[in-house]
Enzyme design. Structure first.
Site, PDB file in Angstrom:
ATOM      1  NE  ARG A 173      48.169  25.229  32.966  1.00 27.65           N
ATOM      2  CZ  ARG A 173      47.234  24.520  33.584  1.00 27.65           C
ATOM      3  NH1 ARG A 173      47.554  23.428  34.246  1.00 27.65           N
ATOM      4  NH2 ARG A 173      45.976  24.891  33.560  1.00 27.65           N
ATOM      5  CB  SER A 225      46.446  31.232  29.593  1.00 26.42           C
ATOM      6  OG  SER A 225      46.558  31.911  30.809  1.00 26.42           O
ATOM      7  CD  GLU A 295      49.639  28.445  31.273  1.00 32.22           C
ATOM      8  OE1 GLU A 295      48.912  28.019  30.369  1.00 32.22           O
ATOM      9  OE2 GLU A 295      49.197  28.823  32.378  1.00 32.22           O
TER      10      GLU A 295
END
Length: 299
Positions: A173, A225, A295
């Site tokens: 990520r 998420s 995230e």
């Protein structure tokens, strides 16, 4: 400000002052941007950035606002939205896409051309630019697997350049763009795919969408998420095992459908989300010893 706006108009760039950021956020959260611009091509995007940099105006670059939490107090500089830059070209097994092309549009185009490798991107509610920036992924695939070259505007030098292969710095990520934000602004990317069967590509995309629909709280505003997957664990499972499903701060709640999501059940603020994130991280660390890493990006 009037000179700035005239320069933007001369470049053909749509702008808006006192822009409500919540209307451009999948979380439906945020104050106002003093100025927002909406370029329609990567040439307009580069020119708009140059105009803003020349006047030393702070810049926040946003795709579809699907992985960010805008501040309650808004943005004092300029919000640069790239999601209207949507040119895409297929050349053999490669797809060149502007930063604003949605990841679902990319996946659909690949399927229609019988190209495999982008199936994972179907249903991710972001853009190619945002996907490259954070190396978005799902179902075992990620942008780093297919993005072989990306084009950027360097806000320091005013020049356009490219990162290729490993120079893009893809990680879990993350990418060279996140690590050097806001210097390099993504203009577009080139994806290397491979020839496949349209029927099996379509079947995989349908399966992924079905799994999203049945396991994720798509009925509520969210930013997807919340936490990166910790090594050897699943963030949602850890949060659920710690008894945190349904935990609420203001209008922000840990989804009871998928504990890895925080949803806006009505009137949530950025501060609500921040406080809830810290409660989750503290409790998971206390109970399991695992430190969760966010995230989603708080701007």
């Amino acid at each position: 400000m009037e000179k700035l706006l005239r320069s933007l108009e001369k470049a053909g760039i749509v702008w808006e002052t006192v822009c409500p950021l919540s209307e451009h956020s999948s979380f439906r959260i945020g104050g106002f941007a003093a100025l927002a611009i909406f370029p329609k091509t990567k040439e307009q995007l580069s020119e708009g950035l140059a105009i803003l940099v020349e006047r030393e105006i702070p810049i926040t670059v946003i795709g579809k606002g699907s992985n960010v939490v805008f501040p309650d107090g808004g943005l004092s500089g300029a919000a640069v939205f790239t999601d209207r830059c949507r040119t895409m070209r297929i050349d053999g097994e490669r797809i060149n896409a502007d930063a604003g092309v949605s990841l679902s549009t990319l996946a659909n185009a690949a399927r229609d051309a019988s190209l495999s490798g982008a199936e994972f991107a179907f249903g991710i509610p972001g853009t190619v630019g945002g996907g490259v920036f954070m190396n978005a992924g799902a179902f075992g695939g990620c942008m780093g697997d297919i993005c072989v070259r990306s084009e950027y505007y360097d806000t320091q030098s005013g020049k356009i350049g490219f990162f290729e292969g490993d120079a893009q710095g893809f990680g879990v990520r993350t990418s060279v763009y996140e690590n050097h934000s806001p210097r390099y602004v993504i203009l577009g990317a080139e994806m290397q795919l491979k020839e496949g069967k349209k029927e099996s590509i379509s079947a995989a995309m349908s399966e992924y969408w079905s799994r999203r629909r049945t396991t994720q709280p798509l009925e509520y505003p969210s930013a997807g998420s919340v936490f990166k997957r910790p090594h050897g664990y699943f963030a949602g499972k850890l949060i659920e095992d710690c008894g945190l499903k349904g935990l609420t701060v203001g209008g922000a709640r840990v989804s009871e459908k998928h504990a890895g999501f925080i949803v806006n059940v009505g009137g949530a603020t950025a501060e609500d989300v921040k406080r809830l994130v810290e409660k989750i991280r503290s409790e998971v660390l206390l109970q399991t010893g695992v430190e969760l890493e966010c995230e989603i990006r708080f701007l």
